[in-house]
Design a protein around this motif. Structure first.
Motif, PDB file in Angstrom:
ATOM      1  N   HIS A  42       1.774  21.630 -75.412  1.00  0.00           N
ATOM      2  CA  HIS A  42       1.431  22.925 -76.010  1.00  0.00           C
ATOM      3  C   HIS A  42       1.865  22.925 -77.483  1.00  0.00           C
ATOM      4  O   HIS A  42       3.047  22.710 -77.788  1.00  0.00           O
ATOM      5  CB  HIS A  42       2.108  24.057 -75.252  1.00  0.00           C
ATOM      6  CG  HIS A  42       1.727  25.413 -75.744  1.00  0.00           C
ATOM      7  ND1 HIS A  42       2.522  26.138 -76.604  1.00  0.00           N
ATOM      8  CD2 HIS A  42       0.625  26.173 -75.516  1.00  0.00           C
ATOM      9  CE1 HIS A  42       1.943  27.294 -76.869  1.00  0.00           C
ATOM     10  NE2 HIS A  42       0.787  27.339 -76.220  1.00  0.00           N
TER      11      HIS A  42
ATOM     12  N   HIS B  83      -6.985  22.627 -78.606  1.00  0.00           N
ATOM     13  CA  HIS B  83      -6.781  24.068 -78.514  1.00  0.00           C
ATOM     14  C   HIS B  83      -7.499  24.765 -79.657  1.00  0.00           C
ATOM     15  O   HIS B  83      -7.539  24.262 -80.775  1.00  0.00           O
ATOM     16  CB  HIS B  83      -5.280  24.396 -78.594  1.00  0.00           C
ATOM     17  CG  HIS B  83      -4.449  23.674 -77.575  1.00  0.00           C
ATOM     18  ND1 HIS B  83      -4.053  24.246 -76.391  1.00  0.00           N
ATOM     19  CD2 HIS B  83      -3.960  22.403 -77.569  1.00  0.00           C
ATOM     20  CE1 HIS B  83      -3.344  23.354 -75.696  1.00  0.00           C
ATOM     21  NE2 HIS B  83      -3.271  22.235 -76.397  1.00  0.00           N
TER      22      HIS B  83
ATOM     23  N   THR C 113       4.840  25.229 -78.635  1.00  0.00           N
ATOM     24  CA  THR C 113       6.088  24.818 -77.970  1.00  0.00           C
ATOM     25  C   THR C 113       6.595  23.516 -78.570  1.00  0.00           C
ATOM     26  O   THR C 113       7.794  23.362 -78.829  1.00  0.00           O
ATOM     27  CB  THR C 113       5.847  24.650 -76.458  1.00  0.00           C
ATOM     28  OG1 THR C 113       5.316  25.864 -75.924  1.00  0.00           O
ATOM     29  CG2 THR C 113       7.143  24.314 -75.737  1.00  0.00           C
TER      30      THR C 113
ATOM     31  N   ASN D 268      -6.252  17.140 -74.946  1.00  0.00           N
ATOM     32  CA  ASN D 268      -5.297  18.178 -75.303  1.00  0.00           C
ATOM     33  C   ASN D 268      -5.722  18.798 -76.634  1.00  0.00           C
ATOM     34  O   ASN D 268      -5.219  18.457 -77.698  1.00  0.00           O
ATOM     35  CB  ASN D 268      -3.887  17.583 -75.418  1.00  0.00           C
ATOM     36  CG  ASN D 268      -2.848  18.656 -75.668  1.00  0.00           C
ATOM     37  OD1 ASN D 268      -2.927  19.757 -75.121  1.00  0.00           O
ATOM     38  ND2 ASN D 268      -1.868  18.368 -76.515  1.00  0.00           N
TER      39      ASN D 268
END
Length: 397
Positions: free
Chosen positions: A303, A43, A306, A41
């Motif tokens: 995310h 980004h 979020t 995970n």
């Protein structure tokens, strides 16, 4: 210990306690670039991340996780990612201060930060040490410039060697990662690379076979026939060469992919593999905490933005909080513990499973050299069993 090859007979480390301890994992989800083999995970953001805002959110979620684990004493903290070395030392210090306010911290707690060996990130090492980090884990991945480029890494071999030397001078403990079974790699080439890694290593190496994960660019290339990786037989030869060389140089495998001078095993990762309790903080973090009905599987929103909004509104980004049945706990204990050279305590497994290991299944696995007993109440996978560990676990479960 002098800079160079670890001693095969002498360790400067006391034995790691057998108790699993209680761990805190903090996930920093951002990277400068996404590696083509990575399914973590992580980004990429093209605008600067508001680190003060994230540090404040970490503090709030840490406080919430501490409420769910009152009375625990933290024996290890791991700042993982993503790329935690993109954090400013001040951000790391704020996170560690929040953990110290929320829990009792063992005086000898292991505090690890994952870092990349680029010169920009290595320049922060002294700041991380001042913030309280006492162990760094470097994502070197290869000691070959062509392969580093193929793996999508942003550093070169010279930067990796320089970062390793700097980390050894600053931190009490150091580990670094290498990926093997790379495209076109031979046993001879890997043995030469691993020998250099052992010479550079302080006390710990994480050595992973390249896996092709669905959803990654490498998966698409492999499926299209544009990326070839070693077949099963060559992969086994590479694995066996890894075990042989590290054992000969005093860094035996204590877990399927992790090697250490005795006493320098990662206390944090041992908490996972010994099926201890741990809190997971940050976007996409997982934890195992006690709750109503027993052990709970806890996970947060993946995310980052979020998750950030959820924490600011409700003090945590928890999206999963499931009570595990004793049978599920027994399966997890088996799955994690058989990764270890020390194996698992069958008395503990029996208490959770409510039964004994199937004697016929165990006898068949022992006859094929896949598992062995270490006394009446401990079982482990053999080196041959480690090569097909998923199948071994499935049979025993």
């Amino acid at each position: 210990m002098e800079f160079g090859r670890p001693s095969a007979t002498v360790s400067r480390f006391p034995p790691v306690p057998r108790d699993p301890g209680f761990a805190v994992y903090v996930h920093w989800p951002f990277c400068a670039a996404k590696c083509p083999y990575c399914d973590f995970n992580s980004h990429v953001r093209h605008q600067p991340v508001d680190q003060e805002r994230y540090a404040s959110a970490f503090a709030r979620e840490i406080a919430e996780m501490a409420k769910r684990s009152a009375g625990e004493r933290v024996t290890s903290v791991f700042l993982g990612g993503g790329t935690p070395s993109l954090m400013k030392p001040e951000t790391v210090g704020a996170v560690l201060d929040s953990i110290a306010k929320a829990w009792d911290i063992a005086p000898d707690a292991e505090i690890t930060l994952e870092a990349n060996p680029s010169s920009v990130e290595a320049s922060r090492f002294r700041g991380y040490r001042a913030a309280g980090v006492n162990r760094v884990s470097l994502g070197v991945q290869a000691l070959n410039d062509a392969d580093l480029r193929a793996l999508g890494r942003l550093h070169d071999v010279d930067q990796a060697r320089e970062a390793i030397g700097l980390a050894r001078a600053i931190f009490p403990r150091l580990s670094f990662d290498l990926i093997y079974a790379r495209s076109g790699q031979t046993v001879e080439a890997w043995e030469a690379e691993l020998t250099e890694a052992i010479d550079l290593a302080a006390d710990h190496l994480s050595l992973y076979q390249l896996t092709i994960e669905e959803g990654t660019p490498f998966y698409a290339l492999h499926k299209a026939g544009k990326l070839k990786v070693p077949d099963g037989e060559l992969s086994a030869d590479l694995y066996e060469a890894t075990q042989r060389l590290t054992e000969a140089h005093g860094m035996p495998a204590y877990e399927i992919s992790n090697h250490a001078v005795p006493g320098a095993e990662s206390r944090h990762n041992l908490t996972y593999w010994r099926y201890g309790l741990y809190a997971g903080v940050g976007p996409g973090a997982h934890g195992r905490l006690m709750g109503p009905g027993g052990r709970h599987a806890v996970a947060t929103e993946r995310h980052p933005e979020t998750w950030l909004k959820m924490v600011e509104d409700w003090d945590s980004g928890i999206v999963t909080d499931d009570a595990l049945t004793p049978a599920e706990e027994a399966d997890e204990l088996l799955l994690m513990g058989l990764r270890l050279a020390e194996g698992i305590d069958l008395k503990r497994w029996r208490r959770l499973a409510g039964r004994d290991i199937d004697t016929e299944v165990e006898a068949d696995l022992r006859a094929h050299g896949m598992v062995e007993r270490l006394g009446p109440d401990r079982i482990r996978a053999t080196p041959a069993g480690m090569l097909v560990l998923d199948a071994v676990v499935a049979d025993l479960a």
